[in-house]
Scaffold this active site. Sequence first.
Site, short mmCIF file in Angstrom:
data_model
loop_
_atom_site.label_atom_id
_atom_site.label_comp_id
_atom_site.label_asym_id
_atom_site.label_seq_id
_atom_site.Cartn_x
_atom_site.Cartn_y
_atom_site.Cartn_z
N TRP A 100 44.38 52.15 29.63
CA TRP A 100 44.85 50.93 29.52
C TRP A 100 46.37 51.03 30.15
O TRP A 100 46.77 49.84 30.71
CB TRP A 100 44.74 50.32 28.16
CG TRP A 100 43.35 49.71 27.79
CD1 TRP A 100 42.63 50.38 26.71
CD2 TRP A 100 42.57 48.94 28.63
NE1 TRP A 100 41.43 49.87 26.95
CE2 TRP A 100 41.44 48.97 27.72
CE3 TRP A 100 42.51 48.41 29.54
CZ2 TRP A 100 40.16 48.21 28.27
CZ3 TRP A 100 41.63 47.46 29.93
CH2 TRP A 100 40.25 47.44 29.24
N ASP A 170 51.82 47.07 24.28
CA ASP A 170 50.59 46.50 24.24
C ASP A 170 49.92 47.17 22.98
O ASP A 170 49.89 48.19 23.00
CB ASP A 170 49.71 47.20 25.68
CG ASP A 170 48.23 46.73 25.80
OD1 ASP A 170 47.80 45.93 24.66
OD2 ASP A 170 47.35 47.21 26.58
N LYS A 194 40.08 42.48 19.93
CA LYS A 194 39.82 43.58 19.31
C LYS A 194 39.83 44.00 17.86
O LYS A 194 39.07 44.53 17.16
CB LYS A 194 40.76 44.97 19.97
CG LYS A 194 40.81 45.10 21.23
CD LYS A 194 39.49 45.93 21.87
CE LYS A 194 39.52 45.87 23.35
NZ LYS A 194 40.35 45.97 24.13
C1 LIG Z 1 40.89 45.93 25.59
C2 LIG Z 1 42.38 46.17 26.01
C3 LIG Z 1 42.86 45.84 27.01
C4 LIG Z 1 42.35 45.03 28.10
O1 LIG Z 1 42.13 43.52 27.12
P1 LIG Z 1 41.80 42.20 27.69
O2 LIG Z 1 41.89 41.17 26.83
O3 LIG Z 1 40.16 42.46 27.87
O4 LIG Z 1 42.24 41.99 29.01
C5 LIG Z 1 44.28 46.14 27.06
N1 LIG Z 1 44.81 47.05 26.49
C6 LIG Z 1 44.33 47.76 25.35
C7 LIG Z 1 44.91 48.60 24.67
C8 LIG Z 1 43.05 47.40 25.16
O5 LIG Z 1 42.32 48.07 24.07
#
Ligand SMILES: *Cc1c(COP(=O)(O)O)cnc(C)c1O
Length: 298
Positions: A100, A170, A194
Site C-alpha cells: 500500500w 494511511d 477494513k
Molecule cells: C485496503 C487498503 C488501501 C486501499 O483502500 P481502498 O479504499 O480500497 O482504496 C489502502 N491502504 C491500506 C493500508 C489498505 O489496507
Amino acid sequence: MKEVYNFSAGPATLPKSVLIKVQEELLSYNDSGMSVLELSHRGNDFEPILEDCKKLLKELLNIPEGYHIVFTQGGASLAFYMIALNYGKKKVAYVDTGVWSDKAIEQARLIPNLEVDIIATSKEDKYLSIPKQIKVASNYDYVHITTNNTIEGTCFFNHIETNGVPLIADMSSNLLSSEYDVSKFDLIYAGAQKNLGPAGVTIVIIKDELLNQGKNNLPHMLDYKTYVKNNSMYNTPPTFSIYVTKLVLEWLKSFGGVKAIEKYNQDKAKLLYDFLDNSKVFYNPINKEDRSLVNIPF
Ligand SMILES: *Cc1c(COP(=O)(O)O)cnc(C)c1O
C-alpha cells in the site's frame, strides 16, 4: 441462516448488532417513512447522522481542536493521489513498508515536478519488519507512513518523529483498532471498509495548518478544502456508508472505546501468534515487535 467465519481484510465483518439495527431501520428511518437509503443528504434526518459520525470520531480518537473530519469517496486509493496533489509542492518523503505504501508512492510520482523520496524502507528485509530510527530532513512538504500494512502484517504502533515536517498516515486497516496520539499527525486517512463500516466512504482527519497550506485551483472534488468548506456535502456524500459507520462507532463506544478494543485485539492476536509460534506446521515470519494486531499472515 448458516453463519461463516469471514477473515477477509475488507470489506470485513461488521458487528452483528449493527447489521440487525440496519435491518430494523431500513424501511423507515427514525419514523421518517423513508429508508435511510432514500433520505436527502441535506434533510433534517441525514445531517444529524453525519454530525454524530464526526462527533463520535472526535470523541473516540480524542481528536484535539484544530482538526477537521471529512468524508470522501474513491477509497484510500484516491487519497494517495489527492494528498500528493494538495500538499506536495517540491519534495515529499515516503516510508516504504509494502504494497500500500508503494501504491501511495506511485501516485505521488504522477504529480509533475514533485520530488518523491523514499526515506526508509524495509524492502531488503522482504517487508517483514518496520524501519527504525527514521530520519526526516526538515525541508520536506510532508512525510507519509502506512501505519498498518494489511498484506504484510506489520504495524507502526506509534507516530514517528518528523523534525517538524507534517506527518501523514494511511490508517485504512487499523484506525480505531489501537490507540494513536492524533495530535502527532497532520493528516490521517482510512477507507472505512477494513474495520469501520461499508466500502464507499473514506475518513480523512486534517489539521488546519496543513489544510491552509493546500494548493489552490485544484479540481473541486480533488481539493480537501472543498470538503471542509462544504461539510463533506459539496456533492452527494456516500450517505449509507456514513450511516453504517456511525452505527459501528456507537457500537465501539459501548464496547468501551479504543482502549478497550485495543486490549481485546491484543488478546485475540496473542492467541493466534502463540499458536503459530508453537506450531510445527505454520509460522508467522514477522519481526515480533512489529507484528500487526489485526492482519496476521501465516
Ligand atoms: C485496503 C487498503 C488501501 C486501499 O483502500 P481502498 O479504499 O480500497 O482504496 C489502502 N491502504 C491500506 C493500508 C489498505 O489496507
